[in-house]
Design an enzyme around this catalytic site. Sequence first.
Site, PDB file in Angstrom:
ATOM      1  N   HIS A  16       0.861  -1.185   0.000  1.00  0.00           N
ATOM      2  CA  HIS A  16       0.000   0.000   0.000  1.00  0.00           C
ATOM      3  C   HIS A  16       0.896   1.233   0.000  1.00  0.00           C
ATOM      4  O   HIS A  16       1.931   1.263   0.675  1.00  0.00           O
ATOM      5  CB  HIS A  16      -0.890  -0.020   1.242  1.00  0.00           C
ATOM      6  CG  HIS A  16      -1.891   1.085   1.295  1.00  0.00           C
ATOM      7  ND1 HIS A  16      -1.548   2.363   1.674  1.00  0.00           N
ATOM      8  CD2 HIS A  16      -3.220   1.115   1.012  1.00  0.00           C
ATOM      9  CE1 HIS A  16      -2.627   3.127   1.623  1.00  0.00           C
ATOM     10  NE2 HIS A  16      -3.650   2.394   1.224  1.00  0.00           N
ATOM     11  N   ASP A  18       0.912   4.137   1.435  1.00  0.00           N
ATOM     12  CA  ASP A  18       1.277   4.684   2.741  1.00  0.00           C
ATOM     13  C   ASP A  18       2.233   3.761   3.484  1.00  0.00           C
ATOM     14  O   ASP A  18       3.128   4.216   4.205  1.00  0.00           O
ATOM     15  CB  ASP A  18       0.029   4.922   3.596  1.00  0.00           C
ATOM     16  CG  ASP A  18      -0.867   6.010   3.034  1.00  0.00           C
ATOM     17  OD1 ASP A  18      -0.339   6.931   2.372  1.00  0.00           O
ATOM     18  OD2 ASP A  18      -2.097   5.937   3.224  1.00  0.00           O
ATOM     19  N   LYS A  19       2.064   2.463   3.311  1.00  0.00           N
ATOM     20  CA  LYS A  19       2.964   1.515   3.967  1.00  0.00           C
ATOM     21  C   LYS A  19       4.328   1.469   3.286  1.00  0.00           C
ATOM     22  O   LYS A  19       5.350   1.225   3.944  1.00  0.00           O
ATOM     23  CB  LYS A  19       2.331   0.118   3.990  1.00  0.00           C
ATOM     24  CG  LYS A  19       1.289  -0.033   5.067  1.00  0.00           C
ATOM     25  CD  LYS A  19       1.923  -0.124   6.430  1.00  0.00           C
ATOM     26  CE  LYS A  19       1.346   0.879   7.388  1.00  0.00           C
ATOM     27  NZ  LYS A  19       2.163   1.073   8.583  1.00  0.00           N
ATOM     28  N   GLU A  44      10.248  11.784   7.117  1.00  0.00           N
ATOM     29  CA  GLU A  44       8.974  11.640   6.419  1.00  0.00           C
ATOM     30  C   GLU A  44       9.229  11.250   4.962  1.00  0.00           C
ATOM     31  O   GLU A  44      10.207  11.705   4.356  1.00  0.00           O
ATOM     32  CB  GLU A  44       8.187  12.954   6.455  1.00  0.00           C
ATOM     33  CG  GLU A  44       8.014  13.545   7.841  1.00  0.00           C
ATOM     34  CD  GLU A  44       7.164  12.694   8.767  1.00  0.00           C
ATOM     35  OE1 GLU A  44       6.401  11.839   8.259  1.00  0.00           O
ATOM     36  OE2 GLU A  44       7.262  12.873   9.987  1.00  0.00           O
ATOM     37  N   GLU A  57      14.324  15.895   9.795  1.00  0.00           N
ATOM     38  CA  GLU A  57      15.472  16.356  10.563  1.00  0.00           C
ATOM     39  C   GLU A  57      16.249  15.175  11.119  1.00  0.00           C
ATOM     40  O   GLU A  57      15.647  14.209  11.606  1.00  0.00           O
ATOM     41  CB  GLU A  57      15.011  17.243  11.725  1.00  0.00           C
ATOM     42  CG  GLU A  57      14.282  18.508  11.274  1.00  0.00           C
ATOM     43  CD  GLU A  57      13.955  19.412  12.436  1.00  0.00           C
ATOM     44  OE1 GLU A  57      13.956  20.629  12.242  1.00  0.00           O
ATOM     45  OE2 GLU A  57      13.708  18.888  13.548  1.00  0.00           O
ATOM     46  N   LYS A 176      -5.658  -4.452   0.464  1.00  0.00           N
ATOM     47  CA  LYS A 176      -6.331  -4.029   1.693  1.00  0.00           C
ATOM     48  C   LYS A 176      -7.259  -5.161   2.130  1.00  0.00           C
ATOM     49  O   LYS A 176      -7.764  -5.930   1.305  1.00  0.00           O
ATOM     50  CB  LYS A 176      -7.156  -2.759   1.473  1.00  0.00           C
ATOM     51  CG  LYS A 176      -6.346  -1.562   1.022  1.00  0.00           C
ATOM     52  CD  LYS A 176      -7.211  -0.321   0.826  1.00  0.00           C
ATOM     53  CE  LYS A 176      -7.539   0.343   2.133  1.00  0.00           C
ATOM     54  NZ  LYS A 176      -8.220   1.653   1.945  1.00  0.00           N
ATOM     55  N   PHE A 244      -8.119  -4.204 -10.610  1.00  0.00           N
ATOM     56  CA  PHE A 244      -7.200  -3.517  -9.710  1.00  0.00           C
ATOM     57  C   PHE A 244      -5.771  -3.836 -10.188  1.00  0.00           C
ATOM     58  O   PHE A 244      -5.018  -4.524  -9.516  1.00  0.00           O
ATOM     59  CB  PHE A 244      -7.436  -3.988  -8.281  1.00  0.00           C
ATOM     60  CG  PHE A 244      -6.645  -3.242  -7.212  1.00  0.00           C
ATOM     61  CD1 PHE A 244      -5.809  -2.176  -7.507  1.00  0.00           C
ATOM     62  CD2 PHE A 244      -6.752  -3.631  -5.879  1.00  0.00           C
ATOM     63  CE1 PHE A 244      -5.091  -1.518  -6.522  1.00  0.00           C
ATOM     64  CE2 PHE A 244      -6.037  -2.975  -4.879  1.00  0.00           C
ATOM     65  CZ  PHE A 244      -5.203  -1.926  -5.203  1.00  0.00           C
ATOM     66  N   ASP A 252      -1.978   5.818  -6.152  1.00  0.00           N
ATOM     67  CA  ASP A 252      -2.352   6.795  -5.126  1.00  0.00           C
ATOM     68  C   ASP A 252      -1.084   7.196  -4.385  1.00  0.00           C
ATOM     69  O   ASP A 252      -0.238   6.357  -4.088  1.00  0.00           O
ATOM     70  CB  ASP A 252      -3.358   6.173  -4.149  1.00  0.00           C
ATOM     71  CG  ASP A 252      -3.972   7.183  -3.198  1.00  0.00           C
ATOM     72  OD1 ASP A 252      -3.784   8.391  -3.411  1.00  0.00           O
ATOM     73  OD2 ASP A 252      -4.629   6.758  -2.237  1.00  0.00           O
ATOM     74  N   ALA A 253      -0.922   8.462  -4.092  1.00  0.00           N
ATOM     75  CA  ALA A 253       0.256   8.917  -3.356  1.00  0.00           C
ATOM     76  C   ALA A 253       0.277   8.325  -1.950  1.00  0.00           C
ATOM     77  O   ALA A 253      -0.766   8.084  -1.342  1.00  0.00           O
ATOM     78  CB  ALA A 253       0.287  10.442  -3.290  1.00  0.00           C
ATOM     79  N   ARG A 258       0.151   7.765   7.757  1.00  0.00           N
ATOM     80  CA  ARG A 258      -1.279   7.923   7.473  1.00  0.00           C
ATOM     81  C   ARG A 258      -2.110   6.705   7.853  1.00  0.00           C
ATOM     82  O   ARG A 258      -3.322   6.722   7.680  1.00  0.00           O
ATOM     83  CB  ARG A 258      -1.488   8.236   5.982  1.00  0.00           C
ATOM     84  CG  ARG A 258      -1.559   9.696   5.701  1.00  0.00           C
ATOM     85  CD  ARG A 258      -2.305  10.036   4.438  1.00  0.00           C
ATOM     86  NE  ARG A 258      -1.911   9.292   3.263  1.00  0.00           N
ATOM     87  CZ  ARG A 258      -2.029   9.779   2.022  1.00  0.00           C
ATOM     88  NH1 ARG A 258      -2.497  11.000   1.829  1.00  0.00           N
ATOM     89  NH2 ARG A 258      -1.675   9.046   0.990  1.00  0.00           N
ATOM     90  N   LYS A 259      -1.482   5.662   8.376  1.00  0.00           N
ATOM     91  CA  LYS A 259      -2.236   4.457   8.727  1.00  0.00           C
ATOM     92  C   LYS A 259      -2.051   4.128  10.212  1.00  0.00           C
ATOM     93  O   LYS A 259      -1.771   2.996  10.594  1.00  0.00           O
ATOM     94  CB  LYS A 259      -1.786   3.295   7.838  1.00  0.00           C
ATOM     95  CG  LYS A 259      -2.265   3.423   6.412  1.00  0.00           C
ATOM     96  CD  LYS A 259      -3.774   3.275   6.307  1.00  0.00           C
ATOM     97  CE  LYS A 259      -4.298   3.489   4.897  1.00  0.00           C
ATOM     98  NZ  LYS A 259      -4.325   4.913   4.525  1.00  0.00           N
ATOM     99  N   LYS A 279      10.617   7.705  13.196  1.00  0.00           N
ATOM    100  CA  LYS A 279      11.006   8.412  14.414  1.00  0.00           C
ATOM    101  C   LYS A 279      11.922   7.553  15.277  1.00  0.00           C
ATOM    102  O   LYS A 279      11.667   6.361  15.480  1.00  0.00           O
ATOM    103  CB  LYS A 279       9.767   8.791  15.230  1.00  0.00           C
ATOM    104  CG  LYS A 279       8.828   9.736  14.483  1.00  0.00           C
ATOM    105  CD  LYS A 279       7.563  10.011  15.285  1.00  0.00           C
ATOM    106  CE  LYS A 279       6.632  10.950  14.514  1.00  0.00           C
ATOM    107  NZ  LYS A 279       5.372  11.199  15.240  1.00  0.00           N
ATOM    108  N   LYS A 283      11.343  10.055  20.521  1.00  0.00           N
ATOM    109  CA  LYS A 283      10.007  10.555  20.215  1.00  0.00           C
ATOM    110  C   LYS A 283       8.994   9.671  20.938  1.00  0.00           C
ATOM    111  O   LYS A 283       8.783   8.521  20.577  1.00  0.00           O
ATOM    112  CB  LYS A 283       9.722  10.529  18.714  1.00  0.00           C
ATOM    113  CG  LYS A 283      10.297  11.707  17.935  1.00  0.00           C
ATOM    114  CD  LYS A 283      11.790  11.660  17.805  1.00  0.00           C
ATOM    115  CE  LYS A 283      12.302  12.713  16.826  1.00  0.00           C
ATOM    116  NZ  LYS A 283      13.785  12.724  16.779  1.00  0.00           N
ATOM    117  N   ASP A 285       5.906   9.685  20.915  1.00  0.00           N
ATOM    118  CA  ASP A 285       4.841   9.172  20.050  1.00  0.00           C
ATOM    119  C   ASP A 285       5.040   7.690  19.796  1.00  0.00           C
ATOM    120  O   ASP A 285       4.083   6.924  19.750  1.00  0.00           O
ATOM    121  CB  ASP A 285       4.858   9.895  18.690  1.00  0.00           C
ATOM    122  CG  ASP A 285       4.160  11.236  18.728  1.00  0.00           C
ATOM    123  OD1 ASP A 285       3.369  11.462  19.647  1.00  0.00           O
ATOM    124  OD2 ASP A 285       4.421  12.060  17.831  1.00  0.00           O
TER     125      ASP A 285
END
Length: 404
Positions: A16, A18-19, A44, A57, A176, A244, A252-253, A258-259, A279, A283, A285
């Site tokens: 995918h 995003d992955k 990123e 960074e 998916k 597909f 798709d970008a 995003r997941k 990260k 971090k 997060d």
Amino acid sequence: MRSNYLFTSESVSEGHPDKVADQISDSIVDLFLSKDPQARIACETLTTTQLVVLAGEIRCKGVYENGAWAPGAREEIEATVRNTVREIGYEQDGFHWKTLRFENNLHGQSAHIAQGVDASGNKDEGAGDQGIMFGFACDETPDLMPATLDYSHKILERMAADRHSGAAPFLEPDAKSQVTLRFENGKPVAATAIVVSTQHAPGYDAGEKEAELHAYVKKVVAELLPAELLSDATVYHINPTGSFEIGGPDGDAGLTGRKIIVDTYGGASPHGGGAFSGKDPTKVDRSAAYVTRYIAKNIVAAGLARRCTIQVAYAIGVSEPLSLYVDTHGTGSVADDALEAAVTKVAKDRLGGLTPRGIREGLGLNKPIYKRTAAYGHFGRTADGDFFPWERTDLADALKAALA
């Protein structure tokens, strides 16, 4: 809590878009940590048709110091990115590991962020940002994960394994899945709907080839979900839009982070909002989400609750958490405030506390262990040497002892 309901979670494959971005970002984290365990990384990734862009960074001895790249460092970063895309399996006209364009816009970490995070004098290492983080566990599966998400992940993991081995050569990387279960008395009793959309080779959208793909997906589902959950009433939606063939970053970008619901608990638990991939473990997060999962899982593994949510909060540059909250959703064998006290004690004794340093050193997070987390979930995985240490259940006895 409601005891009878339908609940759904989704997963996405390693291909995918995003992955793809998450795996690239974490491959950069691993590269830098392999050279400097104290490296600071916030990487990123953007993916689109025949293009990968890095931004963020960094600070890393032997790679980027005093505003300059070490000889060969930029070339090694590009090779790492291309190898990650190659391992996923993208050799398509719209996205190919060898021919895609690559941009590296990484630069030095802000000195103002560094002064808050770094230890100095009597000041301990501070949190890399403010925020809230959640950990969760439940007894719906042996992995102590929500069943809807656990099964969604496992379907796509099997499909990817079959694609890589050649057992399912008609599959392409992007896919998916989605699983809907009916719960009665809080327990999953039936799969009411299974959704799988997978990129495929030409021709597998009609006729006998389409039937082959559909039969393959149903076989995978039957092998992975408990038989008692499946019946003739289970509804399957397999590639419901039809063809597909164009997928991945060409279709798709993709962007890092995003997941986050796929990465965590499939919507069965709150999420603080921060993404993980790209990260380093200063971090919170990332690291605090890992340690709260670790503690929640051990609470459930110890039999102290059937379901457990933990929240912590931090301020940038401050080492100690601002708050700790435990909620067993009415399933606990002891009061939640007693669990909070036990968690505080055990975390201090076994990890050195819930500070960024305590979490990092207690779980051994300053290692190149992150690329494997970037697809099929950060939780519910098998602890394996240095990998996924937050999935161990070695705190269970200590938690019970702290409550005695």
